[in-house]
Design a protein around this motif. Structure first.
Motif, PDB file in Angstrom:
ATOM      1  N   HIS A 150       2.024  13.611  44.214  1.00 44.13           N
ATOM      2  CA  HIS A 150       1.789  14.264  43.421  1.00 44.13           C
ATOM      3  C   HIS A 150       2.639  14.530  41.784  1.00 44.13           C
ATOM      4  O   HIS A 150       3.343  15.786  43.069  1.00 44.13           O
ATOM      5  N   VAL A 151       4.135  14.511  41.316  1.00 41.68           N
ATOM      6  CA  VAL A 151       4.901  15.902  40.598  1.00 41.68           C
ATOM      7  C   VAL A 151       4.489  16.931  40.497  1.00 41.68           C
ATOM      8  O   VAL A 151       4.698  17.864  41.410  1.00 41.68           O
ATOM      9  N   ALA A 152       3.429  16.937  38.991  1.00 38.12           N
ATOM     10  CA  ALA A 152       2.880  17.806  38.953  1.00 38.12           C
ATOM     11  C   ALA A 152       1.812  17.244  38.096  1.00 38.12           C
ATOM     12  O   ALA A 152       1.503  16.004  37.696  1.00 38.12           O
ATOM     13  N   PRO A 153       0.279  17.983  37.301  1.00 35.34           N
ATOM     14  CA  PRO A 153      -0.281  17.564  35.831  1.00 35.34           C
ATOM     15  C   PRO A 153       0.484  17.335  34.994  1.00 35.34           C
ATOM     16  O   PRO A 153       1.776  18.541  34.742  1.00 35.34           O
TER      17      PRO A 153
ATOM     18  N   VAL B  21       7.563  13.228  31.522  1.00 36.57           N
ATOM     19  CA  VAL B  21       6.995  12.818  32.440  1.00 36.57           C
ATOM     20  C   VAL B  21       7.070  13.526  33.738  1.00 36.57           C
ATOM     21  O   VAL B  21       6.396  14.128  34.536  1.00 36.57           O
ATOM     22  N   ARG B  22       8.546  12.967  34.182  1.00 35.61           N
ATOM     23  CA  ARG B  22       9.008  13.055  35.194  1.00 35.61           C
ATOM     24  C   ARG B  22       8.880  14.859  35.707  1.00 35.61           C
ATOM     25  O   ARG B  22       9.521  14.776  36.918  1.00 35.61           O
ATOM     26  N   LYS B  23       9.319  15.406  34.648  1.00 39.60           N
ATOM     27  CA  LYS B  23       9.790  16.657  35.221  1.00 39.60           C
ATOM     28  C   LYS B  23       8.291  17.816  34.529  1.00 39.60           C
ATOM     29  O   LYS B  23       8.416  18.612  34.268  1.00 39.60           O
ATOM     30  N   ALA B  24       6.917  16.942  35.211  1.00 42.68           N
ATOM     31  CA  ALA B  24       5.633  17.568  33.954  1.00 42.68           C
ATOM     32  C   ALA B  24       6.139  19.303  35.486  1.00 42.68           C
ATOM     33  O   ALA B  24       4.999  20.036  35.071  1.00 42.68           O
TER      34      ALA B  24
ATOM     35  N   THR C  68      -2.014  13.628  35.501  1.00 41.29           N
ATOM     36  CA  THR C  68      -1.069  13.682  37.300  1.00 41.29           C
ATOM     37  C   THR C  68      -0.035  12.778  36.955  1.00 41.29           C
ATOM     38  O   THR C  68       0.065  11.855  37.442  1.00 41.29           O
ATOM     39  N   ALA C  69       1.422  13.496  36.948  1.00 46.90           N
ATOM     40  CA  ALA C  69       2.620  12.391  37.407  1.00 46.90           C
ATOM     41  C   ALA C  69       3.407  12.262  38.642  1.00 46.90           C
ATOM     42  O   ALA C  69       2.565  13.108  39.687  1.00 46.90           O
ATOM     43  N   LEU C  70       3.310  10.843  38.326  1.00 46.30           N
ATOM     44  CA  LEU C  70       3.418  10.514  40.019  1.00 46.30           C
ATOM     45  C   LEU C  70       4.878  10.471  40.220  1.00 46.30           C
ATOM     46  O   LEU C  70       5.611  10.031  39.500  1.00 46.30           O
ATOM     47  N   SER C  71       4.855  10.380  42.033  1.00 41.03           N
ATOM     48  CA  SER C  71       6.352  10.202  42.002  1.00 41.03           C
ATOM     49  C   SER C  71       7.039   8.620  41.830  1.00 41.03           C
ATOM     50  O   SER C  71       5.969   7.910  42.176  1.00 41.03           O
ATOM     51  N   LEU C  72       8.489   8.694  40.915  1.00 35.90           N
ATOM     52  CA  LEU C  72       8.404   6.836  40.557  1.00 35.90           C
ATOM     53  C   LEU C  72      10.072   6.483  40.997  1.00 35.90           C
ATOM     54  O   LEU C  72      10.737   7.490  40.651  1.00 35.90           O
TER      55      LEU C  72
END
Ligand code: AHR
Length: 502
Positions: free
Chosen positions: A12-15, A322-325, A369-373
């Protein structure tokens, strides 16, 4: 092209903060007057208070959580006191940002009432140009105080007994810009903003303050953060991407914002270390969009007529957020109505621009939740764009230099785990003009998805296709496809793919 997407649902990157889908209404062009406010109501589209109901509905459909007001450059010579009280007594004033006249028929009370109708939180930017700290404190008292004091009583006298509780306050707008009334250098601004922040908090300790940042990659950001970190909650960034009609530059431009966010995150960390601070400071990206000021000059109302290429650029912008959430918690598209906006009105109706649809899809679906992609490529020479991300005339301006953002993939993506944790949603932009691509998507060994994928696609045959009052060529089309591990992505297309976890 041969890209492969790897998503790790466990990382999880962040909400995703819903406030990254916020708006901005400035007294500029037709944003306020004849955009959201039309008291003459010649065509029956406004309510009894003059608010355009069709505009409200179009914005409600975007789930706008926060709206910034009243500028922008406008605020730097704005006297908020002119915009409250009996309308017939409100003075007309010369307006110095866009060189027009301000009637003051719409002011703080009208804005707050409009926000309530929209279901959005107000965010007020203070005048640090011609305004004084006394004016700023008076505005805060007018909005938020429940005391028996002058400006709180003025609000009551104007018919608003309960305090408004405005939470977000910005310490000036683009004070670094030569176009700003009251331009300062970073050191002078920081000293003044520090004192303003201190006094604002003495009056209302519950407010959240936003420092005036630049692009996120400017020395202004470093200097101001160093001084203001102890007293602010957010640092703002403003950036517009410009293309001069070049599609590749248009869609790759948001890479500069991603770099700006990475640099700002590091600058915040540094300021916290230097100041021995443990508090949270995040980014309020309070102006972003595609805007070519030559094509749509500010003095003429900045009415862009966006095409499909611009919609893909907006989708790439939103992928960045979203990537930088982890670092960006508020972002306001500039602006919400008519002025560089996804919505264009006429006296008799409105149309939704091409850019409305990606914004709506993100606001509705890209939550959770932003996910690692990771977009993996085996043929970098085919999969990667290596040209500039800003056109030559912007690169020459000292305030908008290009950070090292070259070598960007044609396929741009972000992913979220839905709020109820039952779905993985992938926002995918194929920025290539002509090449369709088959995209394998891997979800890692511990996640399995169902046999179908819901697809929300924004596409049209020509990159130059636009919407208008006569009809919409570019809009969302929804369908369900079978899922066999790869998505057949059209050339120059945007889509959100919704997978159900099984
Ligand atoms: O959004 C239009 C203008 O762009 C704003 O007034 C200003 O802050 C920025 O330069």
């Amino acid at each position: 092209m041969s890209p492969t997407i790897h998503i790790d649902p466990a990382r999880h990157v962040a909400p995703v903060d819903p406030r990254i889908y916020s708006g901005f209404t400035e007294h500029m062009g037709r944003c306020i007057y004849s955009g959201i406010y039309d008291p003459d109501n010649a065509h029956g589209l406004a309510d009894a208070n003059g608010y355009r109901t069709d505009v409200l509905q179009a914005l409600k459909d975007l789930n706008v959580p926060v709206v910034r007001y009243p500028g922008g450059n406008f605020v730097s010579s704005y006297r908020w006191q002119d915009g409250v009280g009996p309308k017939e007594l409100r003075p007309r004033r010369p307006e110095l940002a866009w060189l027009t006249e301000e009637s003051n028929q719409f002011g703080t009370d009208e804005f707050i009432a409009w926000c309530r109708l929209l279901g959005a939180e107000p965010y007020i930017c203070l005048n640090m140009g011609t305004g004084t700290l006394e004016d700023a404190l008076a505005w805060l008292e007018y909005c938020n105080s429940s005391a028996n004091t002058h400006y709180a009583n003025m609000r009551r006298k104007n018919g608003h007994e309960a305090p408004y509780g405005v939470k977000y306050w910005a310490l000036g707008n683009e004070i670094w810009g030569p176009w700003q009334v009251g331009q300062m250098d970073a050191v002078d601004y920081s000293k003044q903003a520090y004192q303003w922040a201190k006094a604002m908090r003495l009056l209302d300790p519950t407010i959240q303050l936003v420092s005036c940042g630049e692009t996120g990659f400017a020395d202004w950001d470093r200097v101001t953060l160093k001084t203001l970190a102890p007293v602010v909650d957010f640092h703002s960034i403003h950036l517009y991407t410009v293309s001069e009609g070049n599609h590749d530059v248009n869609v790759m431009g948001p890479a500069a914002a991603e770099k700006g966010l990475e640099i700002t995150k590091a600058l915040i960390e540094l300021a916290k270390i230097e100041g021995n601070l443990t508090k949270d400071i995040t980014v309020c990206f309070d102006e972003w969009n595609v805007w070519d000021p030559v094509r749509a000059p500010g003095e003429k109302g900045a009415e862009e007529h966006y095409d499909l290429s611009d919609a893909l650029a907006v989708a790439s912008w939103l992928n960045v957020f979203v990537r930088k959430a982890d670092i960006v918690k508020i972002a306001c598209i500039a602006q919400s109505v008519n002025v560089i906006s996804p919505i264009i009105t006429s006296p008799t109706g409105l149309f939704k621009q091409t850019t409305y649809y990606p914004l709506q899809l993100f606001a509705i679906l890209m939550q959770g939740t932003a996910l690692s992609l990771h977009v993996g490529v085996s043929t970098p020479e085919d999969d990667t764009y290596t040209g500039p991300t800003v056109p030559p005339f912007v690169a020459r301006l000292s305030v908008h230099t290009e950070p090292a953002a070259r070598a960007t993939k044609w396929l741009d993506a972000s992913a979220v785990l839905s709020p109820d944790k039952t779905q993985i949603r992938v926002a995918l932009v194929n920025r290539h003009k002509t090449a369709p691509v088959s995209v394998p998507i891997h979800f890692g060994p511990n996640a399995a998805v169902g046999a179908e994928v819901e697809v929300y696609e924004v596409w049209s045959g020509e990159l130059e296709d636009r919407n208008g009052f006569e009809g919409e060529k570019v809009k969302t089309v929804r369908r369900t496809d079978g899922w066999q591990g790869a998505y057949e992505c059209k050339e120059h297309s945007f889509q959100v793919l919704v997978f159900t976890l099984v």
